[in-house]
Write a protein that holds these residues in place. Structure first.
Motif, PDB file in Angstrom:
ATOM      1  N   ARG A 146       0.827  -1.217   0.000  1.00 60.46           N
ATOM      2  CA  ARG A 146       0.000   0.000   0.000  1.00 60.46           C
ATOM      3  C   ARG A 146       0.859   1.264   0.000  1.00 60.46           C
ATOM      4  O   ARG A 146       0.529   2.249  -0.671  1.00 60.46           O
ATOM      5  N   PHE A 157       5.635  12.507 -11.087  1.00 62.34           N
ATOM      6  CA  PHE A 157       6.059  13.902 -11.116  1.00 62.34           C
ATOM      7  C   PHE A 157       7.578  14.004 -11.027  1.00 62.34           C
ATOM      8  O   PHE A 157       8.211  14.775 -11.749  1.00 62.34           O
ATOM      9  N   GLN A 159       9.933  11.925 -11.981  1.00 57.67           N
ATOM     10  CA  GLN A 159      10.639  11.547 -13.194  1.00 57.67           C
ATOM     11  C   GLN A 159      10.416  12.585 -14.296  1.00 57.67           C
ATOM     12  O   GLN A 159      11.339  12.968 -15.009  1.00 57.67           O
ATOM     13  N   ARG A 160       9.185  13.023 -14.409  1.00 61.22           N
ATOM     14  CA  ARG A 160       8.872  13.975 -15.484  1.00 61.22           C
ATOM     15  C   ARG A 160       9.573  15.313 -15.298  1.00 61.22           C
ATOM     16  O   ARG A 160      10.084  15.896 -16.257  1.00 61.22           O
ATOM     17  N   GLU A 164      12.185  16.843 -17.983  1.00 60.67           N
ATOM     18  CA  GLU A 164      11.926  18.174 -18.523  1.00 60.67           C
ATOM     19  C   GLU A 164      13.138  19.100 -18.344  1.00 60.67           C
ATOM     20  O   GLU A 164      13.446  19.909 -19.219  1.00 60.67           O
TER      21      GLU A 164
ATOM     22  N   LEU B  21      -6.368  -4.159   1.179  1.00 64.44           N
ATOM     23  CA  LEU B  21      -6.793  -2.768   0.972  1.00 64.44           C
ATOM     24  C   LEU B  21      -6.699  -1.996   2.292  1.00 64.44           C
ATOM     25  O   LEU B  21      -6.603  -2.588   3.352  1.00 64.44           O
ATOM     26  N   TYR B  81       2.760  22.353  -9.704  1.00 61.20           N
ATOM     27  CA  TYR B  81       3.986  21.619 -10.065  1.00 61.20           C
ATOM     28  C   TYR B  81       4.170  20.343  -9.264  1.00 61.20           C
ATOM     29  O   TYR B  81       5.077  19.565  -9.526  1.00 61.20           O
ATOM     30  N   ARG B  82       3.317  20.112  -8.256  1.00 57.47           N
ATOM     31  CA  ARG B  82       3.393  18.838  -7.547  1.00 57.47           C
ATOM     32  C   ARG B  82       2.720  17.712  -8.341  1.00 57.47           C
ATOM     33  O   ARG B  82       2.774  16.559  -7.953  1.00 57.47           O
ATOM     34  N   HIS B  83       2.054  18.071  -9.429  1.00 55.10           N
ATOM     35  CA  HIS B  83       1.350  17.065 -10.225  1.00 55.10           C
ATOM     36  C   HIS B  83       2.146  16.719 -11.482  1.00 55.10           C
ATOM     37  O   HIS B  83       2.730  17.602 -12.114  1.00 55.10           O
ATOM     38  N   ALA B  84       2.104  15.446 -11.822  1.00 53.95           N
ATOM     39  CA  ALA B  84       2.856  14.981 -12.991  1.00 53.95           C
ATOM     40  C   ALA B  84       2.404  15.701 -14.260  1.00 53.95           C
ATOM     41  O   ALA B  84       3.195  15.926 -15.172  1.00 53.95           O
ATOM     42  N   THR B  85       1.133  16.078 -14.309  1.00 50.24           N
ATOM     43  CA  THR B  85       0.592  16.705 -15.521  1.00 50.24           C
ATOM     44  C   THR B  85       1.133  18.113 -15.755  1.00 50.24           C
ATOM     45  O   THR B  85       0.886  18.703 -16.806  1.00 50.24           O
ATOM     46  N   TYR B  87       4.066  18.822 -16.318  1.00 46.60           N
ATOM     47  CA  TYR B  87       5.300  18.714 -17.117  1.00 46.60           C
ATOM     48  C   TYR B  87       4.998  18.234 -18.519  1.00 46.60           C
ATOM     49  O   TYR B  87       4.226  17.290 -18.696  1.00 46.60           O
ATOM     50  N   GLU B  88       5.597  18.909 -19.499  1.00 49.05           N
ATOM     51  CA  GLU B  88       5.395  18.563 -20.910  1.00 49.05           C
ATOM     52  C   GLU B  88       6.380  17.467 -21.301  1.00 49.05           C
ATOM     53  O   GLU B  88       7.572  17.712 -21.400  1.00 49.05           O
ATOM     54  N   ILE B  89       5.869  16.277 -21.504  1.00 50.23           N
ATOM     55  CA  ILE B  89       6.731  15.183 -21.935  1.00 50.23           C
ATOM     56  C   ILE B  89       6.246  14.711 -23.300  1.00 50.23           C
ATOM     57  O   ILE B  89       5.073  14.374 -23.457  1.00 50.23           O
ATOM     58  N   PRO B  90       7.133  14.708 -24.305  1.00 49.86           N
ATOM     59  CA  PRO B  90       6.695  14.314 -25.643  1.00 49.86           C
ATOM     60  C   PRO B  90       6.215  12.857 -25.681  1.00 49.86           C
ATOM     61  O   PRO B  90       6.770  12.001 -25.003  1.00 49.86           O
ATOM     62  N   GLU B  92       6.542  10.610 -27.881  1.00 45.43           N
ATOM     63  CA  GLU B  92       7.405   9.572 -28.457  1.00 45.43           C
ATOM     64  C   GLU B  92       8.393   8.946 -27.471  1.00 45.43           C
ATOM     65  O   GLU B  92       9.012   7.935 -27.788  1.00 45.43           O
ATOM     66  N   VAL B  93       8.576   9.511 -26.275  1.00 45.29           N
ATOM     67  CA  VAL B  93       9.509   8.882 -25.339  1.00 45.29           C
ATOM     68  C   VAL B  93       8.811   7.856 -24.434  1.00 45.29           C
ATOM     69  O   VAL B  93       9.430   7.261 -23.568  1.00 45.29           O
ATOM     70  N   GLY B  94       7.527   7.655 -24.665  1.00 50.90           N
ATOM     71  CA  GLY B  94       6.831   6.629 -23.901  1.00 50.90           C
ATOM     72  C   GLY B  94       6.276   7.156 -22.594  1.00 50.90           C
ATOM     73  O   GLY B  94       6.469   8.323 -22.259  1.00 50.90           O
ATOM     74  N   GLN B  95       5.595   6.287 -21.878  1.00 47.65           N
ATOM     75  CA  GLN B  95       4.943   6.710 -20.642  1.00 47.65           C
ATOM     76  C   GLN B  95       5.968   7.012 -19.567  1.00 47.65           C
ATOM     77  O   GLN B  95       6.977   6.327 -19.442  1.00 47.65           O
ATOM     78  N   MET B  96       5.712   8.061 -18.815  1.00 44.46           N
ATOM     79  CA  MET B  96       6.658   8.440 -17.781  1.00 44.46           C
ATOM     80  C   MET B  96       5.905   8.973 -16.578  1.00 44.46           C
ATOM     81  O   MET B  96       4.932   9.680 -16.715  1.00 44.46           O
TER      82      MET B  96
END
Lengths: 309, 96
Positions: A146, A157, A159-160, A164, B21, B81-85, B87-90, B92-96
């Protein structure tokens, strides 16, 4: 059903083992060692990145880096709590770390020499950690699995933002591209070492697999990481420092060169570039914070006395 | 028998639909002691197999933040900026 059979039945049914369940002594010890080491890695892992907070190139990058280091602290705390459900106390774990009896990931014994290292750590070190941690979300011990789910959700976040940073550098000046390349050169091999020794040389792997703690082998995880990362390096226009790296169409995987295991073991045994400094810094922070812990405890005790008076 | 309010206390009930759970808060109830609270928790919050196991905790043992203070207490709203979204990731480099 005997306790032993009950435990085996849980594993066979792909159910989670919970703290109150009977478990073999070795299972408990293995998990304490592994989860504590994982927690220590998160905590020590704050140092190499903390090193660049005051020198981040913009306010935005500084805020991001602080948020990331703060996450690492949080991840350490999730993991210490998970280990504590197995009967070890947090003070014991901290003490074992400070006395060098508990280890942490060797990757944090390398120095962070340039801003590009903040990029490379997010991309490679967190990338490698994610590969391992995604597997651990399926670990048989409930509290650990968990904690891993929660951590994986937050790692994306990390890694991205790292990748970047490198995109920005690689689209920049020649000097910036050179800085990114130099950083990749220094972090590539230590990142591959994060997956641990070859399966043939890994002492705990077989039992951990049987207990469903570790569900993918070191070498398979390493291969997964390489396959995922090579195209990402290509996109950046950077060269992975491995002359043997090549696509193997027959295997459907990248072949890659031999890891320098002498370096690996020497860092594990304490002779990496930063081993002493990391632990000294950790101990100093702990000692310097003693008055805060004492003051908080004294204040709580006084409030309790006031409440019962 | 003790009337509710006279010796009874309030309990918070946490249920978990299956092993592995996290326990999630389901609601509260009144009971005179922990064992009765467990049985009542089962009867009130798991009549249709919602729980594989439950926790009961005396409500008085819970310290809660004030929902009206949520903006001041959780200051994360202005930190995208605490969220993965963020950041601009192209692609073609796959999921990150």
């Amino acid at each position: 059903m005997s306790p032993e059979d009950g435990f085996e039945a849980l594993l066979d049914a792909e159910e989670k083992v919970e703290p109150a369940d009977w478990m073999p002594d070795g299972y408990r010890k293995t998990l304490i060692r592994q989860i504590a080491q994982h927690a220590h890695s998160e905590i020590i892992g704050m140092q190499p990145e903390g090193n660049w907070i005051t020198r981040a190139p913009s306010l935005k990058r500084k805020a991001i880096l602080m948020a990331k280091v703060q996450d690492e602290a949080g991840h350490g705390l999730y993991l210490y709590s998970a280990a504590e459900t197995l009967g070890i106390t947090r003070d014991e774990m901290v003490d074992l770390l400070h006395r060098g009896r508990h280890k942490y990931s060797s990757i944090f014994n390398y120095p962070t020499l340039s801003w590009a290292d903040m990029g490379a750590i997010g991309w490679l070190v967190d990338g490698a950690a994610i590969t391992n941690q995604v597997m651990l979300t399926r670990c048989s011990f409930g509290p650990y699995a968990r904690a891993m789910v929660r951590i994986c959700r937050e790692e994306s976040f990390h890694q991205r933002q790292g990748y970047e940073i490198l995109i920005a550098l690689c689209k920049g000046t020649d000097e910036q591209r050179a800085m990114a390349q130099d950083s990749l050169n220094r972090w590539w091999w230590p990142s591959l070492m994060m997956f641990g020794p070859h399966d043939s040389a890994s002492t705990h792997s077989e039992q951990s697999a049987a207990w469903k703690i570790k569900r993918v082998s070191n070498d398979d995880l390493r291969q997964q990481f390489v396959d995922m990362t090579v195209p990402q390096a290509e996109y950046l226009g950077l060269t992975i420092p491995d002359p043997d790296l090549a696509w193997n169409a027959e295997r459907g995987h990248y072949d890659f060169g031999d890891i320098d295991w002498n370096e690996f073991w020497s860092v594990v045994k304490g002779d990496g570039p930063m081993n002493r400094e990391r632990i000294e810094h950790k101990r100093r922070a702990w000692d310097d914070g003693a008055w805060v812990r004492q003051a908080a405890a004294a204040y709580a005790a006084r409030r309790e006395t006031a409440a019962t008076a | 028998m003790t009337e509710p309010g006279g010796g009874y206390r309030m309990w918070e009930v946490f249920v978990r639909p299956r092993r592995g759970l996290s326990y999630v808060h389901a609601g509260s109830l009144h009971a005179p002691d922990a064992e009765t609270a467990l049985q009542a928790g089962r009867d009130v919050y798991s009549r249709r197999g919602e729980a594989a196991s439950i926790w009961v905790v005396p409500s008085s043992e819970i310290t809660a933040s004030d929902p009206d203070d949520s903006v001041a207490f959780f200051d994360v709203i202005d930190k995208p900026y605490r969220h993965a979204t963020a950041y601009e990731i192209p692609d073609e480099v796959g999921q990150m």
